[in-house]
Design an enzyme around this catalytic site. Structure first.
Site, PDB file in Angstrom:
ATOM      1  N   HIS A 156     -88.232 104.741 -13.952  1.00  0.00           N
ATOM      2  CA  HIS A 156     -87.959 104.257 -12.595  1.00  0.00           C
ATOM      3  C   HIS A 156     -88.740 105.052 -11.545  1.00  0.00           C
ATOM      4  CE1 HIS A 156     -84.587 101.366 -13.158  1.00  0.00           C
ATOM      5  NE2 HIS A 156     -84.493 102.014 -14.313  1.00  0.00           N
ATOM      6  N   CYS A 172     -88.997  98.898 -16.249  1.00  0.00           N
ATOM      7  CA  CYS A 172     -87.822  98.869 -17.117  1.00  0.00           C
ATOM      8  C   CYS A 172     -87.674  97.528 -17.841  1.00  0.00           C
ATOM      9  CB  CYS A 172     -86.586  99.230 -16.303  1.00  0.00           C
ATOM     10  SG  CYS A 172     -85.191  99.789 -17.312  1.00  0.00           S
ATOM     11  N   GLU A 217     -89.118 104.317  -8.506  1.00  0.00           N
ATOM     12  CA  GLU A 217     -88.474 104.241  -7.192  1.00  0.00           C
ATOM     13  C   GLU A 217     -87.379 105.281  -7.031  1.00  0.00           C
ATOM     14  OE1 GLU A 217     -85.425 102.531  -9.652  1.00  0.00           O
ATOM     15  OE2 GLU A 217     -87.601 102.367  -9.667  1.00  0.00           O
TER      16      GLU A 217
END
Length: 374
Positions: free
Chosen positions: A349, A264, A351
């Protein structure tokens, strides 16, 4: 909808004794609803998120610092507050919903979202037609706004303040105050905290890595001298071009042979550090269902995203980096692979778990790049 920029749009019915609240956009549009959370006045950039679940993760994502979030899903708070915090506190300046659940139900529920917003001193407004509001933000672009409970507000005084508002330096606000370590028996990873969500470090730690988390303004020399096996650049808030001092330090990290993985804001800063440019999207990508295509394999992944800026593909030097992922919806850049370097970066993202774990393999790729196994 009335054409007048001063049109007042009231989408709420009678709410008994609940306090009225008003959302005022910089184009003069006013939405009327009821106050939730703090009752203080708030000016911020208004953005929308299309996620159907995960409102607590949204509230505790540091990338929302300097912004007020509109949740497009109409019912928020139905499973209450659970132990799913992505950071130490909530970061949005404000919270805007259609309907707030008054009776949360979940075996992990530890409280209501109403109480959480009050504890975190975040003003909000419920009863707003978030579909109409989102259409305005999509058609006119992200704009600034105010949430207030003052029924005697004066648009002539407020609108100049809204137009003058800027997000400013929010990375310094959200980063950790000092470095800390998540112990592990595997590879040593230095994580530069630009506003990192907790699950980034946890995703590495679950794979055996020892993760040392550094504040955003840590000199590159300090990170390099710790002899990490790899470096992680996290997500974060704000305009990447404003992070000039951090970009200088990332340029030094790029000039090493240490494997680097960036997410990001970290992805954007690495691009800026190597001569590329970024620009602001009309209304950004914020949600849990954004399709991204791996340009090497052709496979499409469902991704979680939260960003208002993107890297300009046309200004990336092909001798330095090549596009690795693209957004299937609008074709914007979603990742870069650096030529002759053990560096790759993504805009989304990995995660997060929207797919639910479509892109988690990128952490495994990073560990392999460091010469280890998951």
């Amino acid at each position: 909808m009335a054409d007048s920029p001063y049109a007042k749009i009231n989408f709420t019915k009678g709410k008994g004794e609940q306090m009225k609240a008003f959302l005022i956009l910089e184009d003069g549009t006013v939405f009327t609803g009821t106050s939730i959370g703090s009752t203080k006045d708030m000016i911020s950039e208004i953005v929308f998120n299309t996620s159907m679940t995960g409102y607590l993760e949204v509230l505790t994502d540091p990338s929302y610092a300097g912004q007020a979030v509109v949740m497009t899903y109409p019912l928020i708070g139905n499973y209450g507050i659970t132990p799913d915090m992505e950071s130490r506190k909530a970061w949005p300046d404000g919270y805007i919903v259609r309907e707030l659940s008054r009776m949360p139900s979940n075996f992990r529920c530890e409280g209501t979202i109403q109480d959480f917003l009050k504890e975190q001193d975040i003003p909000g407004i419920a009863g707003v037609d978030t579909r109409a509001l989102t259409k305005i933000l999509r058609e006119k672009g992200t704009m600034n706004g105010m949430i207030t409970t003052n029924e005697n507000y004066n648009l002539d005084e407020i609108l100049p303040k809204l137009k003058a508002y800027t997000v400013g330096d929010v990375v310094s606000k959200v980063t950790c105050a000092e470095k800390y370590v998540l112990e592990g028996n595997g590879k040593k990873v230095a994580l530069l905290d630009l506003g990192a969500k907790n699950n980034i470090a946890k995703s590495l730690n679950r794979r055996g890595c020892e993760v040392t988390v550094y504040p955003a303004h840590t000199p590159a020399e300090e990170i390099i001298s710790s002899n990490p096996d790899g470096i992680m650049l996290s997500n974060g808030p704000g305009d990447p071009a404003d992070c000039t001092s951090i970009i200088e330090e990332i340029r030094k990290l790029y000039n090493t042979d240490i494997p680097i993985f960036a997410i990001c804001l970290g992805h954007q800063l690495m691009a800026l550090a190597t001569g590329a440019t970024t620009h602001k999207l009309k209304y950004g990508h914020r949600g849990g269902n954004h399709p991204v295509k791996d340009l090497q394999t052709g496979r499409v992944y469902i991704s979680s995203q939260n960003h208002g800026y993107v890297v300009d593909d046309e200004n990336v030097d092909p001798k330095i980096a090549v596009p690795a992922f693209k957004n299937v919806n609008d074709g914007t850049n979603e990742g870069l692979a650096y030529v002759g370097k053990n560096i790759f970066t993504v805009q989304f993202h990995p995660e997060a778990c929207p797919g639910p774990q479509d892109s988690g393999y990128l952490f495994d790729r990073f560990i392999e790049m460091m010469g280890g196994t998951k």
